[in-house]
Design a protein around this motif. Structure first.
Motif, PDB file in Angstrom:
ATOM      1  N   ALA A 220       0.834  -1.207   0.000  1.00  0.00           N
ATOM      2  CA  ALA A 220       0.000   0.000   0.000  1.00  0.00           C
ATOM      3  C   ALA A 220       0.865   1.251   0.000  1.00  0.00           C
ATOM      4  CB  ALA A 220      -0.916   0.004   1.215  1.00  0.00           C
ATOM      5  N   LYS A 221       0.502   2.210  -0.856  1.00  0.00           N
ATOM      6  CA  LYS A 221       1.318   3.416  -1.016  1.00  0.00           C
ATOM      7  C   LYS A 221       0.642   4.691  -0.499  1.00  0.00           C
ATOM      8  CE  LYS A 221       4.772   1.398  -3.168  1.00  0.00           C
ATOM      9  NZ  LYS A 221       4.287   0.007  -3.128  1.00  0.00           N
ATOM     10  N   LEU A 222      -0.615   4.593  -0.050  1.00  0.00           N
ATOM     11  CA  LEU A 222      -1.235   5.774   0.540  1.00  0.00           C
ATOM     12  C   LEU A 222      -0.502   6.141   1.823  1.00  0.00           C
ATOM     13  CD1 LEU A 222      -5.080   5.179   0.082  1.00  0.00           C
ATOM     14  CD2 LEU A 222      -3.702   6.967  -0.979  1.00  0.00           C
ATOM     15  N   THR A 223      -0.405   7.430   2.084  1.00  0.00           N
ATOM     16  CA  THR A 223       0.350   7.900   3.245  1.00  0.00           C
ATOM     17  C   THR A 223      -0.433   7.694   4.533  1.00  0.00           C
ATOM     18  OG1 THR A 223       1.423   9.583   1.894  1.00  0.00           O
ATOM     19  CG2 THR A 223       1.468   9.908   4.277  1.00  0.00           C
ATOM     20  N   ARG A 224       0.225   7.171   5.521  1.00  0.00           N
ATOM     21  CA  ARG A 224      -0.350   7.088   6.861  1.00  0.00           C
ATOM     22  C   ARG A 224       0.780   7.220   7.867  1.00  0.00           C
ATOM     23  NH1 ARG A 224       0.614   2.512   3.419  1.00  0.00           N
ATOM     24  NH2 ARG A 224       1.350   0.775   4.668  1.00  0.00           N
ATOM     25  N   VAL A 225       0.485   7.891   8.950  1.00  0.00           N
ATOM     26  CA  VAL A 225       1.480   8.072  10.013  1.00  0.00           C
ATOM     27  C   VAL A 225       0.833   7.696  11.341  1.00  0.00           C
ATOM     28  CG1 VAL A 225       3.047   9.668  11.173  1.00  0.00           C
ATOM     29  CG2 VAL A 225       2.678   9.881   8.710  1.00  0.00           C
ATOM     30  N   PHE A 226      -0.041   8.561  11.836  1.00  0.00           N
ATOM     31  CA  PHE A 226      -0.711   8.308  13.108  1.00  0.00           C
ATOM     32  C   PHE A 226      -1.514   7.015  13.064  1.00  0.00           C
ATOM     33  CE2 PHE A 226      -4.319   8.891  16.012  1.00  0.00           C
ATOM     34  CZ  PHE A 226      -3.693   9.296  17.175  1.00  0.00           C
ATOM     35  N   PHE A 227      -2.148   6.724  11.921  1.00  0.00           N
ATOM     36  CA  PHE A 227      -3.030   5.564  11.805  1.00  0.00           C
ATOM     37  C   PHE A 227      -2.333   4.342  11.222  1.00  0.00           C
ATOM     38  CE2 PHE A 227      -6.231   9.065  11.626  1.00  0.00           C
ATOM     39  CZ  PHE A 227      -6.905   8.737  12.787  1.00  0.00           C
ATOM     40  N   ASN A 228      -1.031   4.231  11.374  1.00  0.00           N
ATOM     41  CA  ASN A 228      -0.290   3.129  10.771  1.00  0.00           C
ATOM     42  C   ASN A 228      -0.545   1.817  11.514  1.00  0.00           C
ATOM     43  OD1 ASN A 228       2.075   1.331  10.211  1.00  0.00           O
ATOM     44  ND2 ASN A 228       2.642   3.049   8.904  1.00  0.00           N
ATOM     45  N   PHE A 229      -1.092   0.838  10.788  1.00  0.00           N
ATOM     46  CA  PHE A 229      -1.377  -0.459  11.403  1.00  0.00           C
ATOM     47  C   PHE A 229      -0.111  -1.135  11.920  1.00  0.00           C
ATOM     48  CE2 PHE A 229      -5.458  -1.505   8.756  1.00  0.00           C
ATOM     49  CZ  PHE A 229      -6.189  -0.632   9.544  1.00  0.00           C
ATOM     50  N   LYS A 230       0.942  -1.099  11.113  1.00  0.00           N
ATOM     51  CA  LYS A 230       2.155  -1.818  11.491  1.00  0.00           C
ATOM     52  C   LYS A 230       2.738  -1.271  12.788  1.00  0.00           C
ATOM     53  CE  LYS A 230       6.587  -3.479   9.692  1.00  0.00           C
ATOM     54  NZ  LYS A 230       7.314  -3.193  10.943  1.00  0.00           N
ATOM     55  N   ASP A 231       2.754   0.057  12.922  1.00  0.00           N
ATOM     56  CA  ASP A 231       3.258   0.650  14.162  1.00  0.00           C
ATOM     57  C   ASP A 231       2.432   0.181  15.354  1.00  0.00           C
ATOM     58  OD1 ASP A 231       5.087   1.976  12.618  1.00  0.00           O
ATOM     59  OD2 ASP A 231       4.107   3.936  12.753  1.00  0.00           O
ATOM     60  N   GLN A 232       1.112   0.131  15.150  1.00  0.00           N
ATOM     61  CA  GLN A 232       0.236  -0.319  16.236  1.00  0.00           C
ATOM     62  C   GLN A 232       0.521  -1.767  16.617  1.00  0.00           C
ATOM     63  OE1 GLN A 232      -2.501   0.793  18.074  1.00  0.00           O
ATOM     64  NE2 GLN A 232      -2.320   2.930  17.466  1.00  0.00           N
ATOM     65  N   VAL A 233       0.554  -2.643  15.615  1.00  0.00           N
ATOM     66  CA  VAL A 233       0.742  -4.070  15.898  1.00  0.00           C
ATOM     67  C   VAL A 233       2.085  -4.308  16.574  1.00  0.00           C
ATOM     68  CG1 VAL A 233       1.011  -6.350  14.847  1.00  0.00           C
ATOM     69  CG2 VAL A 233      -0.820  -4.826  14.065  1.00  0.00           C
ATOM     70  N   ASP A 234       3.111  -3.651  16.080  1.00  0.00           N
ATOM     71  CA  ASP A 234       4.444  -3.844  16.661  1.00  0.00           C
ATOM     72  C   ASP A 234       4.473  -3.471  18.140  1.00  0.00           C
ATOM     73  OD1 ASP A 234       5.377  -4.722  14.243  1.00  0.00           O
ATOM     74  OD2 ASP A 234       6.417  -2.851  13.717  1.00  0.00           O
ATOM     75  N   GLN A 235       3.805  -2.357  18.477  1.00  0.00           N
ATOM     76  CA  GLN A 235       3.822  -1.895  19.865  1.00  0.00           C
ATOM     77  C   GLN A 235       2.773  -2.612  20.725  1.00  0.00           C
ATOM     78  OE1 GLN A 235       5.885   0.473  21.445  1.00  0.00           O
ATOM     79  NE2 GLN A 235       7.104   0.133  19.599  1.00  0.00           N
ATOM     80  N   ASN A 236       1.623  -2.972  20.114  1.00  0.00           N
ATOM     81  CA  ASN A 236       0.584  -3.655  20.880  1.00  0.00           C
ATOM     82  C   ASN A 236       1.000  -5.050  21.321  1.00  0.00           C
ATOM     83  OD1 ASN A 236      -2.427  -2.419  19.114  1.00  0.00           O
ATOM     84  ND2 ASN A 236      -1.030  -1.399  20.534  1.00  0.00           N
ATOM     85  N   THR A 237       1.814  -5.707  20.522  1.00  0.00           N
ATOM     86  CA  THR A 237       2.188  -7.092  20.828  1.00  0.00           C
ATOM     87  C   THR A 237       2.763  -7.243  22.229  1.00  0.00           C
ATOM     88  OG1 THR A 237       2.500  -7.589  18.486  1.00  0.00           O
ATOM     89  CG2 THR A 237       3.570  -9.058  20.068  1.00  0.00           C
ATOM     90  N   PRO A 238       3.676  -6.356  22.656  1.00  0.00           N
ATOM     91  CA  PRO A 238       4.128  -6.442  24.045  1.00  0.00           C
ATOM     92  C   PRO A 238       3.229  -5.683  25.028  1.00  0.00           C
ATOM     93  CG  PRO A 238       5.470  -4.858  22.869  1.00  0.00           C
ATOM     94  CD  PRO A 238       4.546  -5.466  21.853  1.00  0.00           C
ATOM     95  N   GLY A 239       2.160  -5.023  24.514  1.00  0.00           N
ATOM     96  CA  GLY A 239       1.209  -4.378  25.415  1.00  0.00           C
ATOM     97  C   GLY A 239       1.278  -2.869  25.461  1.00  0.00           C
ATOM     98  N   TYR A 240       1.919  -2.253  24.476  1.00  0.00           N
ATOM     99  CA  TYR A 240       2.097  -0.794  24.507  1.00  0.00           C
ATOM    100  C   TYR A 240       1.504  -0.153  23.246  1.00  0.00           C
ATOM    101  CZ  TYR A 240       5.217  -1.940  28.345  1.00  0.00           C
ATOM    102  OH  TYR A 240       5.732  -2.422  29.530  1.00  0.00           O
ATOM    103  N   PHE A 241       1.708   1.162  23.122  1.00  0.00           N
ATOM    104  CA  PHE A 241       1.206   1.934  21.993  1.00  0.00           C
ATOM    105  C   PHE A 241       2.342   2.741  21.387  1.00  0.00           C
ATOM    106  CE2 PHE A 241      -2.608   0.943  24.258  1.00  0.00           C
ATOM    107  CZ  PHE A 241      -3.624   0.923  23.307  1.00  0.00           C
ATOM    108  N   PRO A 242       2.253   3.074  20.097  1.00  0.00           N
ATOM    109  CA  PRO A 242       3.317   3.860  19.473  1.00  0.00           C
ATOM    110  C   PRO A 242       3.275   5.342  19.854  1.00  0.00           C
ATOM    111  CG  PRO A 242       1.611   3.375  17.871  1.00  0.00           C
ATOM    112  CD  PRO A 242       1.271   2.604  19.103  1.00  0.00           C
ATOM    113  N   TYR A 243       2.236   5.738  20.578  1.00  0.00           N
ATOM    114  CA  TYR A 243       2.106   7.124  21.034  1.00  0.00           C
ATOM    115  C   TYR A 243       1.317   7.077  22.336  1.00  0.00           C
ATOM    116  CZ  TYR A 243      -2.207   6.100  18.583  1.00  0.00           C
ATOM    117  OH  TYR A 243      -3.341   5.481  18.143  1.00  0.00           O
ATOM    118  N   THR A 244       1.105   8.232  22.955  1.00  0.00           N
ATOM    119  CA  THR A 244       0.412   8.266  24.243  1.00  0.00           C
ATOM    120  C   THR A 244      -1.070   7.956  24.064  1.00  0.00           C
ATOM    121  OG1 THR A 244       1.943   9.993  24.968  1.00  0.00           O
ATOM    122  CG2 THR A 244      -0.049   9.650  26.294  1.00  0.00           C
TER     123      THR A 244
END
Length: 405
Positions: A220-244
């Motif tokens: 996928a080439k559409l721009t996303r930053v705050f709503f990036n799924f990969k960032d979420q999954v990476d941080q959620n896996t250990p129980g955290y978030f990519p932002y506050t």
């Protein structure tokens, strides 16, 4: 006015005291070693609400609209073709968002009051032999018209055409109130919102994503930053978030999910249907019609009630609010002024809803709608009484001799 405002818009809904107490917490370190004790069980339990084993549930600080954007930007590229069913204000807004993001939107229109036209969606998919359509967008429960569409039938149309398109579903006003089956319907992105049947304040967009949709993000080439799924999954896996994150919202969501699972999802759906049927009995007794045209498409979380041509729906809403401290939903866009809406989702019971029906009756009479005082309230009472008696197998008490019913 004294007393509480009667909140019967289709979102935000009433927040139970139990959830309010759960959200009344001191701030804490969202990167502490203990924080996953809150988040990891919550991610797992959310999957039960969406009825998925393989999906990832992501919580964004935002709204359902943010969830729409996340679904599109994480899976698609500029110029990709998407098929969108448009039959109400929210399906229209999602369609326009896709266009503004640079997608090529093929719209399947239906009259407001009708469900998503599955037959024409099937025809469009069958005609797309080159599989240029990358995603199909469906609003499960169109809040503006009180119409529920058949997501399962859309999945059957995709399968019948052997079409690989992703299936995106707006479940903002359905998930946690109307039966939703992520895995069975092979939904790829399902979007929910905190302020509807989850019984929370506005502020969280909840998106459940299939492995297929996550994999689509690699191209996928559409721009996303705050709503990036990969960032979420990476941080959620250990129980955290990519932002506050909103910590009080997470505590409230944990309590909401606990309440839903304690009641049992089948019981939650049955309760919403039971309450909605009482409202529909009231509408019939008033001699009015729903915006939803087919009974099979009636929403169990919101009813859009048409007013006579000589009356403005907004007058009913204004009178209800100013005179009777009752908040009703307004008509939007094409149906502005033609209806008012009663939300019946979340933390509700029969007596609460009777108050809304009584207030709506008074407001309609004041606005010039010729309804008989007590007619809708009485019809709803009778439906709920009889349904409760049948459910509990307890015969209704007979009116004594010499008494008047």
């Amino acid at each position: 006015m004294r007393g509480r405002n009667f909140l019967f818009v289709p979102g935000p809904t009433n927040v139970p005291d139990r959830i309010l107490r759960a959200m009344h917490v001191a701030m804490e370190d969202h990167r502490s070693p203990d924080f996953p004790l809150l988040t990891k069980p919550l991610f797992d339990d959310l999957k039960k609400i969406f009825k998925t084993e393989s999906g990832h549930c992501l919580i964004f600080t935002g709204s359902g609209t943010g969830g729409w954007e996340a679904a599109l930007t994480n899976t698609l590229s500029p110029g990709d073709k998407v098929l969108s069913a448009r039959h109400g204000q929210f399906s229209h807004l999602w369609t326009e968002m896709a266009r503004r993001l640079g997608l090529d939107v093929q719209v399947v229109d239906a009259e407001w009051g009708e469900a998503a036209p599955v037959d024409r969606i099937a025809d469009a998919l069958a005609a797309d032999t080159a599989h240029q359509i990358r995603a199909v967008m469906i609003v499960h429960n169109e809040t503006s018209t009180g119409v529920r569409s058949d997501v399962g039938a859309v999945r059957k149309a995709l399968d019948a055409a052997k079409h690989p398109a992703l299936l995106f579903v707006d479940g903002v006003s359905s998930i946690a109130g109307i039966d939703f089956r992520m895995d069975e319907w092979k939904v790829d992105c399902a979007v929910g919102g905190s302020q509807k049947a989850f019984m929370l304040p506005p502020g969280a967009g909840i998106v459940c994503v299939s492995p297929k949709a996550l994999a689509a993000g690699d191209q996928a080439k559409l721009t996303r930053v705050f709503f990036n799924f990969k960032d979420q999954v990476d941080q959620n896996t250990p129980g955290y978030f990519p932002y506050t994150p909103s910590v009080p919202m997470l505590y409230g969501l944990r309590e909401s999910v606990a309440m839903l699972l304690e009641e049992g999802l089948d019981n939650v759906f049955a309760r919403h249907h039971h309450l909605a049927e009482g409202v529909r009995a009231a509408v019939r007794a008033w001699g009015l019609e729903l915006c939803a045209r087919a009974p099979k498409s009636y929403s169990d979380t919101v009813s859009a009630i048409m007013v006579p041509p000589h009356v403005k729906g907004q007058d009913v809403i204004d009178i209800a609010y100013r005179r009777y401290n009752l908040s009703l939903g307004t008509g939007l866009s094409k149906v502005a002024g033609k209806l008012f809406r009663i939300g019946h989702m979340g933390d509700l019971n029969e007596l609460m809803l009777l108050g809304a029906l009584a207030g709506a009756e008074m407001a309609m009479r004041d606005a010039g709608v010729a309804v008989v005082a007590g007619s809708g309230v009485g019809a709803a009472e009778e439906y709920w009484r009889q349904a409760a008696a049948a459910r509990q197998s307890v015969p209704a008490v007979a009116v004594g001799a010499g008494s008047k019913a």
